[in-house]
Design a protein around this motif. Structure first.
Motif, short mmCIF file in Angstrom:
data_model
loop_
_atom_site.label_atom_id
_atom_site.label_comp_id
_atom_site.label_asym_id
_atom_site.label_seq_id
_atom_site.Cartn_x
_atom_site.Cartn_y
_atom_site.Cartn_z
N LYS A 196 -8.31 1.55 7.33
CA LYS A 196 -9.56 1.51 6.57
C LYS A 196 -9.65 0.25 5.72
O LYS A 196 -10.72 -0.37 5.63
CB LYS A 196 -9.67 2.75 5.69
N ASN A 197 -8.54 -0.14 5.10
CA ASN A 197 -8.51 -1.38 4.31
C ASN A 197 -8.77 -2.60 5.19
O ASN A 197 -9.43 -3.55 4.77
CB ASN A 197 -7.17 -1.52 3.59
N ILE A 254 0.84 -1.21 0.00
CA ILE A 254 0.00 0.00 0.00
C ILE A 254 0.87 1.26 0.00
O ILE A 254 0.65 2.19 -0.78
CB ILE A 254 -0.95 0.02 1.23
N CYS A 296 -8.83 -7.90 2.76
CA CYS A 296 -7.66 -7.40 2.05
C CYS A 296 -6.41 -8.24 2.27
O CYS A 296 -5.42 -8.11 1.54
CB CYS A 296 -7.38 -5.95 2.43
N LYS A 321 -5.17 4.80 5.81
CA LYS A 321 -5.57 3.95 4.69
C LYS A 321 -5.41 2.47 5.03
O LYS A 321 -6.22 1.63 4.63
CB LYS A 321 -4.76 4.29 3.44
#
Length: 422
Positions: free
Chosen positions: A311-312, A185, A411, A308
């Protein structure tokens, strides 16, 4: 490190801001620094005068080679001046060492946005994300980990002592999956460049980022005067030490996954049970090197990069602005990301993102070439992206099912060979 030139120009600003950092008697400290600095500069001025006098006499020596008496007289003067310069060199060296010793012990000044406070009670909540599970049936991470036979504290204690852990089978694989996921990421979406860096550094590097001298007791020192890193911030930030970076090459954004080591000497009685506070742990760290005028925009960006990941993973969290009394030593402004832990019914820190301004750069002599070709100090920022062990803790609790299994976040499944549960 605070800049002596800035202290000279506005001592009252430093006194008032050090009060915000809860430093005892900052007025006395700043006045002491200024007195030492004044003495240092007086001796330096004397030395410069003697150097000029020596140079003048040296020129006269060349003109009086044939006049032995005059030549000897001038030679004696040069010898006396050399001796005086030698003495002044020792004095000025002692004074600058005394000044730097004090400066090295003082924290960074808080930015004006930072709330005034003595500890975490004055931190300000900025925002919350996600729905928090509340259930007395959710087992703590250490209990569920031992129940599914994937966490082994007992053997770790036998091998190493307290505050170590062994992860087994798919839980060990989950740790590896999280590292790869976070790095992917940050490199593919967040614009960071991945580095693999040493976990053993020299003393100069530890001074450069502010771990020494103040926090010596919290570090692991090896027997050859080298140190185990408490975070890869040390290795990553020191990449630019003693450097002058071209303007157009900034910002530099680094990311690394490493083992980290903390003696936790000042944390007696805190979180001794479980994986929250370990002597050895894995962390993905982000570091930014940037022009000072862009540092706060970069700080907001860094926080978003850490968010991020959460959140993932679909983990509930909140963002906190730390008070002046709760910030780290080198920080001028810090946001903490705190993840929800159902078993504790509260949020716990999983990432800390800080702007250090030019504080670390001044210690490391890390500079950049401005557009008008001057050499100025860079600004440095660092942030966890994330602490891997604490992320495992959060998954074990937030993804816990009634049958005792742990669901794998969507994820992460491709990193886990499409395993659905632990």
């Amino acid at each position: 490190m605070l800049n002596i030139k800035d202290i000279r120009s506005n001592p009252e600003n430093f006194i008032q801001n050090l009060k915000k950092r809860n430093i005892d008697d900052p007025e006395k400290i700043i006045n002491n620094i200024l007195e030492l600095d004044k003495t240092y500069r007086n001796f330096l001025e004397q030395k410069e005068k003697l150097l000029n006098e020596r140079n003048t006499i040296s020129k006269e020596l060349g003109k009086n080679k044939d006049d032995q008496k005059k030549f000897n007289e001038l030679s004696n003067k040069v010898s006396i001046i050399k001796e005086e310069i030698f003495k002044l060199d020792k004095i000025t060296e002692e004074k600058i060492l005394s000044i730097n010793e004090i400066l090295m012990s003082l924290p960074n000044l808080p930015h004006e946005d930072v709330p005034l406070g003595t500890d975490d009670k004055q931190n300000i909540e900025i925002r919350k994300e996600g729905e928090c599970k509340i259930s007395d049936k959710i087992l703590p991470h250490d209990e569920i980990g031992e129940k599914i036979k994937k966490i082994d504290f007992e053997t770790a204690v036998k091998i190493s002592g307290s505050r170590f852990v062994i992860l087994k089978e798919n839980l060990a694989k989950l740790e590896r999956a999280l590292i790869n996921f976070m790095l992917d990421i940050h490199t593919e979406e967040n614009g960071y460049t991945e580095y693999s860096v040493p976990v053993i550094v020299n003393e100069k590097s530890m001074y450069g980022t502010g771990q020494l001298p103040k926090f010596k007791e919290d570090q692991f020192q090896l027997n050859n005067n080298q140190w185990l890193i408490p975070t890869s911030e040390v290795s990553l930030t020191n990449i630019v030490s003693e450097s002058i970076i071209e303007y157009e090459k900034l910002p530099l954004r680094f990311v690394s996954a490493t083992q980290c080591f903390r003696a936790e000497a000042g944390a007696a009685g805190k979180d001794t049970k479980g994986m929250i506070r370990q002597h050895q742990f894995t962390k993905v760290e982000m570091v930014s090197i940037i022009q000072p005028e862009f540092r706060f925009k970069e700080l907001e960006r860094m926080v978003e990069c850490a968010e991020k990941i959460l959140k993932n993973l679909k983990l509930p969290y909140r963002v906190m602005l730390l008070s002046s009394g709760d910030m780290g030593f080198s920080a001028e402004k810090t946001y903490d990301l705190e993840v929800w832990l159902p078993s504790q019914n509260k949020y716990r820190e999983i990432s800390s993102c800080s702007s250090c301004g030019t504080f670390q750069a001044n210690r490391m002599r890390a500079r950049y070439k401005t557009l008008d070709k001057k050499n100025n100090l860079v600004a440095t920022l660092n942030g966890s992206g994330l602490a891997v062990g604490r992320t495992i803790v959060a998954i074990l609790e937030n993804y816990q099912n009634t049958d005792g299994s742990i669901s794998i976040p969507e994820c992460l499944k491709k990193y886990m060979g499409n395993v659905e549960t632990l």
